[in-house]
Design a protein around this motif. Structure first.
Motif, PDB file in Angstrom:
ATOM      1  N   VAL A   1       0.838  -1.179   0.000  1.00 50.34           N
ATOM      2  CA  VAL A   1       0.000   0.000   0.000  1.00 50.34           C
ATOM      3  C   VAL A   1       0.884   1.245   0.000  1.00 50.34           C
ATOM      4  N   GLN A   2       0.470   2.258  -0.771  1.00 47.96           N
ATOM      5  CA  GLN A   2       1.205   3.525  -0.770  1.00 47.96           C
ATOM      6  C   GLN A   2       0.574   4.452   0.248  1.00 47.96           C
ATOM      7  N   LEU A   3       1.421   5.176   0.971  1.00 46.24           N
ATOM      8  CA  LEU A   3       0.958   6.057   2.039  1.00 46.24           C
ATOM      9  C   LEU A   3       1.344   7.495   1.742  1.00 46.24           C
ATOM     10  N   GLN A   4       0.442   8.419   2.041  1.00 46.59           N
ATOM     11  CA  GLN A   4       0.681   9.842   1.830  1.00 46.59           C
ATOM     12  C   GLN A   4       0.396  10.571   3.134  1.00 46.59           C
ATOM     13  N   ALA A  23      -3.971   6.055   2.753  1.00 44.41           N
ATOM     14  CA  ALA A  23      -3.484   4.864   2.052  1.00 44.41           C
ATOM     15  C   ALA A  23      -4.135   4.764   0.680  1.00 44.41           C
ATOM     16  N   SER A  24      -3.393   4.179  -0.257  1.00 50.31           N
ATOM     17  CA  SER A  24      -3.886   4.055  -1.626  1.00 50.31           C
ATOM     18  C   SER A  24      -4.948   2.969  -1.766  1.00 50.31           C
ATOM     19  N   GLY A  25      -5.029   2.104  -0.762  1.00 47.39           N
ATOM     20  CA  GLY A  25      -6.012   1.038  -0.802  1.00 47.39           C
ATOM     21  C   GLY A  25      -6.582   0.777   0.574  1.00 47.39           C
ATOM     22  N   SER A  26      -7.323  -0.282   0.683  1.00 46.63           N
ATOM     23  CA  SER A  26      -7.969  -0.619   1.946  1.00 46.63           C
ATOM     24  C   SER A  26      -6.947  -0.894   3.039  1.00 46.63           C
ATOM     25  N   ILE A  27      -7.258  -0.395   4.241  1.00 48.45           N
ATOM     26  CA  ILE A  27      -6.380  -0.659   5.383  1.00 48.45           C
ATOM     27  C   ILE A  27      -7.006  -1.677   6.324  1.00 48.45           C
ATOM     28  N   ASP A  28      -8.092  -2.304   5.886  1.00 55.52           N
ATOM     29  CA  ASP A  28      -8.777  -3.281   6.733  1.00 55.52           C
ATOM     30  C   ASP A  28      -7.840  -4.397   7.197  1.00 55.52           C
ATOM     31  N   SER A  29      -6.959  -4.830   6.318  1.00 55.81           N
ATOM     32  CA  SER A  29      -6.101  -5.962   6.644  1.00 55.81           C
ATOM     33  C   SER A  29      -4.756  -5.541   7.223  1.00 55.81           C
ATOM     34  N   ILE A  30      -4.560  -4.233   7.369  1.00 58.49           N
ATOM     35  CA  ILE A  30      -3.295  -3.743   7.922  1.00 58.49           C
ATOM     36  C   ILE A  30      -3.243  -4.071   9.408  1.00 58.49           C
ATOM     37  N   THR A  31      -2.221  -4.816   9.809  1.00 57.95           N
ATOM     38  CA  THR A  31      -2.100  -5.267  11.193  1.00 57.95           C
ATOM     39  C   THR A  31      -1.888  -4.102  12.149  1.00 57.95           C
ATOM     40  N   GLY A  90      10.030  18.048  13.860  1.00 59.51           N
ATOM     41  CA  GLY A  90      10.673  16.992  13.097  1.00 59.51           C
ATOM     42  C   GLY A  90       9.850  16.623  11.876  1.00 59.51           C
ATOM     43  N   VAL A  91      10.360  15.665  11.131  1.00 56.37           N
ATOM     44  CA  VAL A  91       9.603  15.117  10.007  1.00 56.37           C
ATOM     45  C   VAL A  91       8.834  13.903  10.522  1.00 56.37           C
ATOM     46  N   TYR A  92       7.546  13.912  10.284  1.00 56.39           N
ATOM     47  CA  TYR A  92       6.684  12.834  10.757  1.00 56.39           C
ATOM     48  C   TYR A  92       6.356  11.889   9.599  1.00 56.39           C
ATOM     49  N   TYR A  93       6.587  10.617   9.846  1.00 54.01           N
ATOM     50  CA  TYR A  93       6.349   9.578   8.858  1.00 54.01           C
ATOM     51  C   TYR A  93       5.275   8.616   9.368  1.00 54.01           C
ATOM     52  N   CYS A  94       4.523   8.056   8.444  1.00 54.28           N
ATOM     53  CA  CYS A  94       3.588   7.007   8.829  1.00 54.28           C
ATOM     54  C   CYS A  94       4.008   5.703   8.148  1.00 54.28           C
ATOM     55  N   ASN A  95       3.669   4.602   8.797  1.00 48.69           N
ATOM     56  CA  ASN A  95       3.938   3.301   8.209  1.00 48.69           C
ATOM     57  C   ASN A  95       2.775   2.357   8.433  1.00 48.69           C
ATOM     58  N   ALA A  96       2.753   1.312   7.635  1.00 47.30           N
ATOM     59  CA  ALA A  96       1.693   0.308   7.733  1.00 47.30           C
ATOM     60  C   ALA A  96       2.334  -1.070   7.659  1.00 47.30           C
ATOM     61  N   GLU A  97       2.052  -1.885   8.660  1.00 48.58           N
ATOM     62  CA  GLU A  97       2.607  -3.228   8.732  1.00 48.58           C
ATOM     63  C   GLU A  97       1.494  -4.253   8.525  1.00 48.58           C
ATOM     64  N   ALA A 104       5.758 -10.801   5.634  1.00 48.10           N
ATOM     65  CA  ALA A 104       5.514  -9.544   6.332  1.00 48.10           C
ATOM     66  C   ALA A 104       5.771  -8.406   5.353  1.00 48.10           C
ATOM     67  N   ARG A 105       5.072  -7.309   5.574  1.00 46.85           N
ATOM     68  CA  ARG A 105       5.223  -6.144   4.699  1.00 46.85           C
ATOM     69  C   ARG A 105       5.187  -4.887   5.550  1.00 46.85           C
ATOM     70  N   ASP A 106       6.032  -3.928   5.209  1.00 48.56           N
ATOM     71  CA  ASP A 106       6.110  -2.683   5.973  1.00 48.56           C
ATOM     72  C   ASP A 106       6.263  -1.531   4.968  1.00 48.56           C
ATOM     73  N   ASP A 107       5.226  -0.770   4.792  1.00 45.69           N
ATOM     74  CA  ASP A 107       5.229   0.345   3.840  1.00 45.69           C
ATOM     75  C   ASP A 107       5.318   1.673   4.583  1.00 45.69           C
ATOM     76  N   TRP A 108       6.028   2.644   3.961  1.00 43.28           N
ATOM     77  CA  TRP A 108       6.233   3.956   4.593  1.00 43.28           C
ATOM     78  C   TRP A 108       5.782   5.078   3.671  1.00 43.28           C
ATOM     79  N   GLY A 109       5.290   6.138   4.295  1.00 45.07           N
ATOM     80  CA  GLY A 109       4.954   7.349   3.563  1.00 45.07           C
ATOM     81  C   GLY A 109       6.170   8.250   3.456  1.00 45.07           C
TER      82      GLY A 109
END
Length: 118
Positions: A1-4, A23-31, A90-97, A104-109
């Motif tokens: 998933v892409q994050l903004q 997120a560019s897609g559904s986050i329902d399954s994001i742990t 600071g710079v704030y980042y989001c991630n989705a695991e 396992a997958r870990d995406d960052w904005g």
């Protein structure tokens, strides 16, 4: 998933900001989704996390001031930041695991800048 990530800006100490992580897609399954920040010259640190069941956790430095939430219908996570302090800059980042059997997958904005003036 892409994050903004968005919503950063310049604010005076004591002020508030709300960050969004779309997120560019559904986050329902994001742990688990999280917010991290990196101050100039320092390592990136975890600020807040939220699980798929809605369980939240915070770093001691932001506990009681920041609130993380997620809206699965909008595929978006938020970070409400109140009573901001200069050290929150600071710079704030989001991630989705996301985890599955054997993977396992870990995406960052890309990050959004937060600057708190004294």
């Amino acid at each position: 998933v892409q994050l903004q990530a968005s919503g950063g800006g310049l604010v005076q100490a004591g002020g508030s900001l709300r960050l969004s992580c779309a997120a560019s897609g559904s986050i329902d399954s994001i742990t688990r989704m999280g917010w991290h920040r990196q101050a100039l010259g320092k390592q990136r640190e975890l600020v807040a996390r939220i699980t798929s069941s809605g369980t939240t956790s915070y770093s001691d430095s932001v506990k009681g001031r920041f609130t993380v939430s997620r809206d699965n219908a909008k595929n978006t996570m938020y970070l409400q930041m109140n009573n901001l302090k200069p050290e929150d800059t600071g710079v704030y980042y989001c991630n989705a695991e996301e985890y599955g059997t054997g993977w396992a997958r870990d995406d960052w904005g890309q990050g959004t800048q937060v600057t708190v003036s004294s």
